[in-house]
Motif scaffolding. Structure first.
Motif, short mmCIF file in Angstrom:
data_model
loop_
_atom_site.label_atom_id
_atom_site.label_comp_id
_atom_site.label_asym_id
_atom_site.label_seq_id
_atom_site.Cartn_x
_atom_site.Cartn_y
_atom_site.Cartn_z
N VAL A 1 24.92 46.19 -6.01
CA VAL A 1 24.21 45.28 -7.10
C VAL A 1 23.30 44.21 -6.45
O VAL A 1 22.41 44.04 -6.98
CB VAL A 1 25.33 44.73 -8.10
CG1 VAL A 1 24.65 43.70 -9.05
CG2 VAL A 1 26.00 45.59 -8.84
N ARG A 2 23.91 43.57 -5.26
CA ARG A 2 22.87 42.76 -4.69
C ARG A 2 21.67 43.18 -4.10
O ARG A 2 20.65 42.71 -4.26
CB ARG A 2 23.75 41.94 -3.65
CG ARG A 2 24.74 40.94 -4.12
CD ARG A 2 25.48 40.18 -3.05
NE ARG A 2 26.45 39.28 -3.26
CZ ARG A 2 27.55 38.84 -2.71
NH1 ARG A 2 27.51 39.12 -1.53
NH2 ARG A 2 28.30 37.97 -3.18
N THR A 3 21.91 44.47 -3.68
CA THR A 3 20.60 45.20 -3.03
C THR A 3 19.67 45.48 -4.48
O THR A 3 18.40 45.25 -4.20
CB THR A 3 20.88 46.45 -2.57
OG1 THR A 3 22.00 46.22 -1.43
CG2 THR A 3 19.99 47.24 -1.87
N LEU A 4 20.18 45.76 -5.55
CA LEU A 4 19.26 46.31 -6.53
C LEU A 4 18.76 44.87 -7.16
O LEU A 4 17.64 44.80 -7.62
CB LEU A 4 20.19 46.64 -7.61
CG LEU A 4 20.83 48.11 -7.50
CD1 LEU A 4 21.71 48.53 -8.81
CD2 LEU A 4 19.70 49.23 -7.43
N VAL B 1 17.12 41.26 -13.64
CA VAL B 1 17.45 40.29 -12.79
C VAL B 1 18.71 39.64 -13.62
O VAL B 1 19.82 39.56 -13.15
CB VAL B 1 16.57 39.28 -12.41
CG1 VAL B 1 17.11 38.10 -11.75
CG2 VAL B 1 15.58 39.92 -11.36
N VAL B 2 18.58 39.38 -14.91
CA VAL B 2 19.53 38.90 -15.74
C VAL B 2 20.62 39.78 -15.97
O VAL B 2 21.76 39.49 -15.82
CB VAL B 2 18.99 38.56 -17.10
CG1 VAL B 2 20.07 37.99 -18.01
CG2 VAL B 2 17.72 37.44 -16.72
N SER B 3 20.40 40.95 -16.26
CA SER B 3 21.23 42.07 -16.70
C SER B 3 22.24 42.41 -15.16
O SER B 3 23.54 42.36 -15.06
CB SER B 3 20.81 43.25 -16.76
OG SER B 3 21.52 44.39 -16.99
N LEU B 4 21.51 42.38 -13.90
CA LEU B 4 22.16 42.45 -12.60
C LEU B 4 22.94 41.31 -12.45
O LEU B 4 24.19 41.49 -11.84
CB LEU B 4 21.04 42.82 -11.61
CG LEU B 4 20.47 44.30 -11.80
CD1 LEU B 4 19.38 44.28 -10.89
CD2 LEU B 4 21.52 45.40 -11.48
#
Length: 315
Positions: A192-195, A205-208
């Motif tokens: 998730v951090r990579t995405l 960005v908000v969703s991740l």
């Protein structure tokens, strides 16, 4: 022209030995040639194999080494088979003891010393007074697994053992499962951090970020469970209750002569005490009554003297 007999005899005699010698020399030369040829071929094969192993990738080298080791082990029938080391076991140990001692406070201090000398600690301690002469103590001790049996034996011998219970729970599967889930969750957080690093849109960005927070919370929960299991499998828990014995009632004995005299004397003194108390209680009333009686008599005498005198009978 015919040869002399001596020459014919010498040629017949030397002929077979010379042929055997030449045959042996020829066989030796042939053997040497074949041996040199075999060594050269073996050397060439070894060099070729070395070149091939050098050119092979690292993974292939490890596979070849493993295969060679397996073949070597199989080639030696007397060699013991290689076994994987046994997996570590994780066990939660608990015990409860109830011991009767002469002094609960002294026994509690000794129990604390035993736990600390074993590398443990006192997790909880409560001492209270049961009545005016008896105390009781409740302790929760945490000791290392290796010292569990020794500490339990010492605490059981501190006094009169009233009760003892112990339990052991194997949580190896639970520990392995949590370790695996932690590894998976960490990899998920890393993805998730990579995405997030690659995201360009604000909505993405908000969703991740929300997804990262959720997965991070799950990871922290798993880490807390892992720490709890590690603590309970590293330190065993011993609950110790210390009580003092109750005083035994005095036994009744048959009274004797001296007991009767002592009882009579006690009754006599008790009667005198009660009589004295009665006299003391009625003394004020008696004193007031005596005073009133004296006054009444004085008044009566004075009244008799002051009364009218009767005339004589002849007048």
């Amino acid at each position: 022209m015919q040869a002399s007999p001596i020459a014919r005899t010498g040629r017949r005699t030397a002929g077979p030995g010379a042929r055997r010698t030449r045959t042996a020399l020829a066989a030796g030369l042939l053997t040497a040639v074949l041996a040199l040829s075999g060594c050269g071929a073996a050397s060439d094969s070894s060099d070729a194999a070395s070149d091939e192993r050098a050119a092979a990738p690292a993974g292939q080298k490890k596979a070849d080494a493993s295969a060679a080791g397996a073949e070597e082990g199989a080639a030696k029938p007397g060699a013991p088979a290689k076994r994987n080391p046994p997996a570590a076991t994780h066990v939660i140990r608990t015990a409860s003891l109830s011991v009767e001692v002469r002094s609960a406070s002294k026994a509690a201090a000794a129990a604390r010393e035993v736990a600390q000398n074993a590398g443990g600690l006192v997790a909880d301690e409560t001492t209270e007074q049961v009545d005016e002469t008896h105390d009781s103590s409740h302790l929760v001790l945490r000791v290392p697994q290796d010292e569990y049996d020794d500490v339990l034996r010492k605490l059981s011998g501190a006094g009169k053992l009233l009760s003892r219970t112990s339990a052991a729970k194997d949580v190896t599967e639970q520990v392995v499962d949590i370790d695996s889930r932690i590894a998976t969750q960490r990899a998920s957080v890393a993805r998730v951090r990579t995405l997030m690093d690659r995201a360009d849109k604000l909505a993405d960005v908000v969703s991740l970020e929300g997804e990262l927070s959720s997965r991070q919370a799950s990871l922290e929960s798993l880490l807390a469970q892992q720490a709890s299991l590690k603590d309970r499998t590293t330190l065993a828990t011993i609950t110790l209750d210390l009580t003092e014995p109750e005083a035994e009632p005095e036994k009744d004995e048959d009274p004797g002569f001296l007991d009767a005299v002592a009882g009579g004397w006690h009754a006599f003194l008790t009667m005198l005490r009660w009589l004295a108390m009665a006299v003391g209680a009625t003394a004020p009333f008696l004193a007031v009554g005596a005073v009133l009686l004296v006054l009444w008599r004085l008044l009566r005498r004075r009244g008799g003297k002051a009364g009218p005198q009767e005339p004589p009978a002849g007048s």
